[in-house]
Design an enzyme around this catalytic site. Structure first.
Site, PDB file in Angstrom:
ATOM      1  N   CYS A  82       0.843  -1.204   0.000  1.00  0.00           N
ATOM      2  CA  CYS A  82       0.000   0.000   0.000  1.00  0.00           C
ATOM      3  C   CYS A  82       0.873   1.247   0.000  1.00  0.00           C
ATOM      4  O   CYS A  82       0.556   2.236  -0.664  1.00  0.00           O
ATOM      5  CB  CYS A  82      -0.945   0.000   1.197  1.00  0.00           C
ATOM      6  SG  CYS A  82      -2.322  -1.167   1.042  1.00  0.00           S
ATOM      7  N   ASP A 111      10.871  -6.826  -8.918  1.00  0.00           N
ATOM      8  CA  ASP A 111      11.136  -7.390  -7.596  1.00  0.00           C
ATOM      9  C   ASP A 111      12.535  -6.980  -7.151  1.00  0.00           C
ATOM     10  O   ASP A 111      13.464  -6.977  -7.960  1.00  0.00           O
ATOM     11  CB  ASP A 111      11.013  -8.917  -7.652  1.00  0.00           C
ATOM     12  CG  ASP A 111      10.957  -9.547  -6.287  1.00  0.00           C
ATOM     13  OD1 ASP A 111      11.986  -9.522  -5.575  1.00  0.00           O
ATOM     14  OD2 ASP A 111       9.899 -10.079  -5.918  1.00  0.00           O
ATOM     15  N   HIS A 159      -6.329  -2.663  -1.375  1.00  0.00           N
ATOM     16  CA  HIS A 159      -5.756  -3.628  -0.436  1.00  0.00           C
ATOM     17  C   HIS A 159      -6.676  -4.843  -0.337  1.00  0.00           C
ATOM     18  O   HIS A 159      -7.825  -4.746   0.060  1.00  0.00           O
ATOM     19  CB  HIS A 159      -5.551  -3.027   0.956  1.00  0.00           C
ATOM     20  CG  HIS A 159      -4.910  -3.999   1.895  1.00  0.00           C
ATOM     21  ND1 HIS A 159      -3.539  -4.142   1.953  1.00  0.00           N
ATOM     22  CD2 HIS A 159      -5.440  -4.883   2.762  1.00  0.00           C
ATOM     23  CE1 HIS A 159      -3.260  -5.093   2.842  1.00  0.00           C
ATOM     24  NE2 HIS A 159      -4.393  -5.551   3.338  1.00  0.00           N
ATOM     25  N   GLY A 206       4.244 -19.133   1.813  1.00  0.00           N
ATOM     26  CA  GLY A 206       5.321 -18.247   1.390  1.00  0.00           C
ATOM     27  C   GLY A 206       4.919 -16.797   1.208  1.00  0.00           C
ATOM     28  O   GLY A 206       5.686 -16.009   0.658  1.00  0.00           O
ATOM     29  N   HIS A 238      -0.677  -8.566   1.278  1.00  0.00           N
ATOM     30  CA  HIS A 238      -1.367  -7.784   0.251  1.00  0.00           C
ATOM     31  C   HIS A 238      -1.274  -8.652  -1.002  1.00  0.00           C
ATOM     32  O   HIS A 238      -0.168  -9.022  -1.415  1.00  0.00           O
ATOM     33  CB  HIS A 238      -0.653  -6.446   0.042  1.00  0.00           C
ATOM     34  CG  HIS A 238      -1.341  -5.511  -0.917  1.00  0.00           C
ATOM     35  ND1 HIS A 238      -1.705  -4.238  -0.558  1.00  0.00           N
ATOM     36  CD2 HIS A 238      -1.707  -5.650  -2.214  1.00  0.00           C
ATOM     37  CE1 HIS A 238      -2.259  -3.624  -1.592  1.00  0.00           C
ATOM     38  NE2 HIS A 238      -2.270  -4.480  -2.614  1.00  0.00           N
ATOM     39  N   HIS A 248      -0.603 -10.195  -4.303  1.00  0.00           N
ATOM     40  CA  HIS A 248       0.331  -9.820  -5.364  1.00  0.00           C
ATOM     41  C   HIS A 248       0.684 -11.066  -6.172  1.00  0.00           C
ATOM     42  O   HIS A 248       0.590 -12.185  -5.683  1.00  0.00           O
ATOM     43  CB  HIS A 248       1.584  -9.142  -4.815  1.00  0.00           C
ATOM     44  CG  HIS A 248       2.368  -9.962  -3.841  1.00  0.00           C
ATOM     45  ND1 HIS A 248       1.966 -10.177  -2.536  1.00  0.00           N
ATOM     46  CD2 HIS A 248       3.536 -10.622  -3.965  1.00  0.00           C
ATOM     47  CE1 HIS A 248       2.848 -10.926  -1.910  1.00  0.00           C
ATOM     48  NE2 HIS A 248       3.819 -11.216  -2.768  1.00  0.00           N
ATOM     49  N   HIS A 282       3.600 -12.764  -8.829  1.00  0.00           N
ATOM     50  CA  HIS A 282       4.954 -12.741  -9.358  1.00  0.00           C
ATOM     51  C   HIS A 282       4.890 -13.204 -10.810  1.00  0.00           C
ATOM     52  O   HIS A 282       4.376 -14.285 -11.090  1.00  0.00           O
ATOM     53  CB  HIS A 282       5.856 -13.720  -8.594  1.00  0.00           C
ATOM     54  CG  HIS A 282       6.003 -13.404  -7.142  1.00  0.00           C
ATOM     55  ND1 HIS A 282       7.114 -12.783  -6.630  1.00  0.00           N
ATOM     56  CD2 HIS A 282       5.179 -13.642  -6.094  1.00  0.00           C
ATOM     57  CE1 HIS A 282       6.967 -12.649  -5.321  1.00  0.00           C
ATOM     58  NE2 HIS A 282       5.804 -13.164  -4.970  1.00  0.00           N
TER      59      HIS A 282
END
Length: 113
Positions: free
Chosen positions: A7, A30, A46, A93, A98, A100, A102
């Site tokens: 956030c 990243d 959020h 993991g 929040h 997200h 990858h």
């Protein structure tokens, strides 16, 4: 959310290497990449994790996957292959609470324990 790292990144309080942004998502590199291409795609709203998604989240999820597909093409991994990952909970993991995703590619990916 007040103490949420992502956030704060979305709000611009913490800098990031932004690669894409629109009204509902932010994508950035990243800071500890696991492959030549490692981009985080974060909804601006959020949402704690995939565990808390509802049917009303469907348009946002479609947009996130469309963003991932477009970024994969932009970064040249759309033809060779890539992985889209979201982690849920501590044992899954998830290090930031929040939602997200990858986007990882640019090398042969293997399953690691």
């Amino acid at each position: 959310m007040e103490n949420c790292l992502f956030c704060k990144i979305v709000a611009g309080d913490i800098p990031s290497n932004k690669v894409y942004e629109d009204e509902s998502v932010l994508a950035f590199l990243d800071i500890a990449p696991q492959a030549p291409v490692h981009i985080l795609i974060v909804p601006k709203q959020h949402i704690e994790s995939a565990q808390t998604l509802t049917p009303q989240s469907d348009p946002l999820l479609c947009h996130i996957f469309e963003t991932a597909r477009n970024l994969a093409k932009e970064y040249g991994i759309d033809q060779t292959g890539y992985r889209i990952i979201t982690n849920v909970g501590q044992q899954g993991g998830q290090s930031v609470k929040h939602l997200h995703f990858h986007l990882i590619g640019g090398r042969t990916l293997k399953w690691e324990n």
